[in-house]
Design a protein around this motif. Structure first.
Motif, PDB file in Angstrom:
ATOM      1  N   GLY A 145     -15.162   3.530 -14.497  1.00 10.35           N
ATOM      2  CA  GLY A 145     -14.123   3.414 -15.509  1.00 10.35           C
ATOM      3  C   GLY A 145     -13.225   2.213 -15.322  1.00 10.35           C
ATOM      4  N   GLY A 146     -12.944   1.856 -14.074  1.00  8.10           N
ATOM      5  CA  GLY A 146     -12.114   0.684 -13.827  1.00  8.10           C
ATOM      6  C   GLY A 146     -12.734  -0.575 -14.389  1.00  8.10           C
ATOM      7  N   ALA A 147     -14.051  -0.701 -14.238  1.00 12.63           N
ATOM      8  CA  ALA A 147     -14.756  -1.863 -14.776  1.00 12.63           C
ATOM      9  C   ALA A 147     -14.688  -1.890 -16.292  1.00 12.63           C
ATOM     10  N   VAL A 148     -14.911  -0.751 -16.907  1.00 17.01           N
ATOM     11  CA  VAL A 148     -14.885  -0.689 -18.370  1.00 17.01           C
ATOM     12  C   VAL A 148     -13.484  -1.020 -18.893  1.00 17.01           C
ATOM     13  N   HIS A 186     -16.368   7.427  -9.382  1.00 20.18           N
ATOM     14  CA  HIS A 186     -14.921   7.355  -9.238  1.00 20.18           C
ATOM     15  C   HIS A 186     -14.406   6.139  -9.993  1.00 20.18           C
ATOM     16  N   TYR A 187     -13.193   6.230 -10.522  1.00 18.90           N
ATOM     17  CA  TYR A 187     -12.634   5.162 -11.353  1.00 18.90           C
ATOM     18  C   TYR A 187     -12.728   3.792 -10.694  1.00 18.90           C
ATOM     19  N   CYS A 196       0.824  -1.209   0.000  1.00 23.24           N
ATOM     20  CA  CYS A 196       0.000   0.000   0.000  1.00 23.24           C
ATOM     21  C   CYS A 196       0.859   1.261   0.000  1.00 23.24           C
ATOM     22  N   ALA A 197       1.988   1.232   0.712  1.00 26.67           N
ATOM     23  CA  ALA A 197       2.874   2.398   0.740  1.00 26.67           C
ATOM     24  C   ALA A 197       3.486   2.676  -0.626  1.00 26.67           C
ATOM     25  N   ILE A 198       3.832   1.635  -1.346  1.00 25.42           N
ATOM     26  CA  ILE A 198       4.378   1.813  -2.698  1.00 25.42           C
ATOM     27  C   ILE A 198       3.287   2.253  -3.664  1.00 25.42           C
ATOM     28  N   ALA A 199       2.074   1.747  -3.475  1.00 23.83           N
ATOM     29  CA  ALA A 199       0.984   2.006  -4.418  1.00 23.83           C
ATOM     30  C   ALA A 199       0.417   3.419  -4.305  1.00 23.83           C
ATOM     31  N   ALA A 200       0.333   3.950  -3.089  1.00 23.60           N
ATOM     32  CA  ALA A 200      -0.448   5.168  -2.847  1.00 23.60           C
ATOM     33  C   ALA A 200      -0.102   6.353  -3.755  1.00 23.60           C
ATOM     34  N   PRO A 201       1.173   6.689  -3.971  1.00 26.82           N
ATOM     35  CA  PRO A 201       1.462   7.891  -4.757  1.00 26.82           C
ATOM     36  C   PRO A 201       1.130   7.795  -6.239  1.00 26.82           C
ATOM     37  N   ILE A 202       0.877   6.604  -6.768  1.00 27.82           N
ATOM     38  CA  ILE A 202       0.634   6.498  -8.214  1.00 27.82           C
ATOM     39  C   ILE A 202      -0.662   5.755  -8.548  1.00 27.82           C
ATOM     40  N   SER A 203      -1.530   5.554  -7.567  1.00 25.65           N
ATOM     41  CA  SER A 203      -2.789   4.862  -7.827  1.00 25.65           C
ATOM     42  C   SER A 203      -3.957   5.854  -7.774  1.00 25.65           C
ATOM     43  N   PRO A 204      -5.020   5.621  -8.577  1.00 22.74           N
ATOM     44  CA  PRO A 204      -5.239   4.482  -9.476  1.00 22.74           C
ATOM     45  C   PRO A 204      -4.760   4.717 -10.909  1.00 22.74           C
ATOM     46  N   LEU A 262     -22.461  -3.219 -21.275  1.00 21.10           N
ATOM     47  CA  LEU A 262     -21.739  -2.512 -20.222  1.00 21.10           C
ATOM     48  C   LEU A 262     -21.499  -1.095 -20.689  1.00 21.10           C
ATOM     49  N   GLU A 263     -21.907  -0.130 -19.868  1.00 25.59           N
ATOM     50  CA  GLU A 263     -21.774   1.269 -20.235  1.00 25.59           C
ATOM     51  C   GLU A 263     -21.063   2.038 -19.127  1.00 25.59           C
ATOM     52  N   LEU A 264     -20.265   3.005 -19.509  1.00 26.57           N
ATOM     53  CA  LEU A 264     -19.513   3.806 -18.560  1.00 26.57           C
ATOM     54  C   LEU A 264     -20.423   4.804 -17.857  1.00 26.57           C
ATOM     55  N   ASN A 265     -20.321   4.831 -16.533  1.00 28.91           N
ATOM     56  CA  ASN A 265     -20.959   5.886 -15.743  1.00 28.91           C
ATOM     57  C   ASN A 265     -19.856   6.841 -15.311  1.00 28.91           C
TER      58      ASN A 265
END
Length: 451
Positions: free
Chosen positions: A308-311, A373-374, A139-147, A366-369
């Motif tokens: 957006g993540g799902a799409v 949030h992504y 989580c520490a590595i991921a936080a600055p560049i996610s999502p 499947l349609e984008l809403n």
């Protein structure tokens, strides 16, 4: 790079200090309990995954050795067992999820913990401590560049998981802070995994590769191997190269040891063996058709509106294989309509072309809403029947989220469903009991004797 920017501080210093000094007694009770649940769930899905395509293939190429390959009769070298167990753990896409690292956290942590733990015959408390150290590292590595990292096309289970695996191994090997820093920097050169390979055997291989690479990084560091001290946060380091369009956020992250990502970000345990972005919609449509008694033949159309993540992730509207079907909103929703459930059988290749399911699948879109949030779980579903009746339903979250976890009977039912594919009834019972009380176990080798 000539461009000046505000950078987050080098994370390897606080992470290495945290990993190398963390003790079981420092971990909050709720985090210990959650880690035990993660071991239960991950071992279960690994046992089932070892019997299928990717897991079986990864085990087949392993060189013989003394490290347990879960759910198989053979043992392998430590590195090859790590690859096989990590691949099998993600082989069914049934392993847990956390938005703290935008992927599947435990598959990259449990496999190296058991591999190194078996070599050293670690206690259950040592396994739990290593797991928590790895989770916080991911989580520490991921936080600055996610999502945005995920949006760019990377698979975080692998790209962040390699750091978690390195931290797990470093914890169990009792690496110093300096050795742990080098392990993390070595791991930075081993991070990989493309979303382009979702829906193929290579997706679970990403997890196996992360486990083996992180384990290798820690073992090398333990032997004095070194790496550049800015390989994560420096110019052209991991964060620079792997960030998406939003770049690196210098304010993101949490204070290790004071805040616990495993509790604040949480872990979501999957109820269905497919991409997590399908889960809310599966539960949504099953609830709707069950409540209103809607037969598959009467479905004229179903429109699913998701984030957006799902799409991005669900690229297979018309899947040809079970692996592709795991990344198909139309297929998973249709299967739920027809069977009122989505289980392991749903993704066996011979079931993908079931005429009743295919008939409904062709009517699902499947349609984008864009308002969501992504990473949002939310599913907005519109179902119209052949007589013109319209049903609309919104569901915010899938079953089994961190805030509303699966009950112990539900978790046990999932474990037994998975484990019985590889183990005898006696070993299913014994392994459940040992994993569910992991902190009380005195020997990793005794635990693995049931697996």
């Amino acid at each position: 790079m000539s461009e000046q920017r505000h950078r987050p501080p080098n994370p390897s210093e606080p992470i290495a200090s945290f990993v190398s000094t963390l003790s079981f007694e420092e971990i909050p009770e709720d985090a210990v309990r959650l880690a035990e649940r993660c071991f239960v769930d991950t071992v279960g899905v690994t046992l089932a995954g070892a019997q299928t395509g990717a897991g079986a293939a990864a085990a087949a190429i392993a060189d013989l050795g003394e490290t347990t390959v879960l759910g198989r009769d053979e043992s392998a070298s430590m590195s090859d067992a790590a690859l096989a167990n990590g691949t099998a753990g993600h082989g069914l896409d049934f392993d847990d999820v956390s938005w703290g690292m935008d992927g599947h956290p435990s598959v990259a942590l449990v496999a190296p913990a058991l591999a190194v733990g078996e070599r050293l015959d670690a206690t259950g408390r040592e396994l739990v401590t290593a797991f928590v150290a790895g989770f916080e590292t991911e989580c520490a590595i991921a936080a600055p560049i996610s999502p945005s990292h995920y949006g760019r096309g990377w698979h975080p289970t692998s790209t962040f998981g390699v750091f978690g695996a390195a931290a797990v191994a470093a914890s169990l090997l009792e690496c110093s802070a300096e050795e742990t820093r080098h392990a993390l920097h070595i791991a930075a050169s081993m991070a990989s995994g493309l979303k382009r390979n979702f829906g193929s055997m290579t997706k679970p291989l990403h997890a196996g590769h992360a486990v083996r690479s992180g384990l290798t990084a820690a073992r090398l560091a333990d032997e004095g191997f070194t790496a550049d001290s800015a390989a994560i946060a420096g110019d052209d380091g991991f964060w620079d190269l792997y960030a998406g369009e939003e770049g690196v956020d210098p304010t993101a992250g949490h204070e290790l040891g004071s805040e616990w990502a495993i509790l604040t970000e949480g872990v979501h345990v999957k109820k269905y063996p497919c991409c997590y972005f399908t889960h809310t919609s599966i539960a949504n449509v099953i609830d709707l058709v069950t409540e209103h008694g809607i037969d598959p033949e009467s479905v004229a159309s179903i429109a699913v509106h998701a984030a957006g993540g799902a799409v991005d992730a669900l690229a297979h509207d018309d899947p040809n294989t079970g692996l592709e079907a795991k990344f198909s909103m139309p297929y998973t929703v249709a299967y739920g309509v027809v069977t009122r459930r989505v289980d392991l059988a749903a993704f066996e290749d011979e079931h993908v072309d079931d005429p009743a399911v295919q008939a409904v699948r062709e009517r699902v879109t499947l349609e984008l809403n864009s308002d969501l949030h992504y990473d949002s779980h939310e599913s907005r579903l519109r179902l119209e029947t052949t007589d013109g009746t319209v049903y609309e339903q919104v569901r915010e979250n899938p079953p089994g989220i961190h805030e509303n976890p699966l009950s112990i009977p539900e978790l046990r039912a999932k474990y037994e469903m998975c484990a019985e594919r590889a183990l005898s009834e006696t070993d299913v019972e014994a392994s459940w009991a040992a994993l569910e009380s992991l902190r009380e176990q005195s020997s990793t080798r005794e635990l693995l004797a049931h697996l």
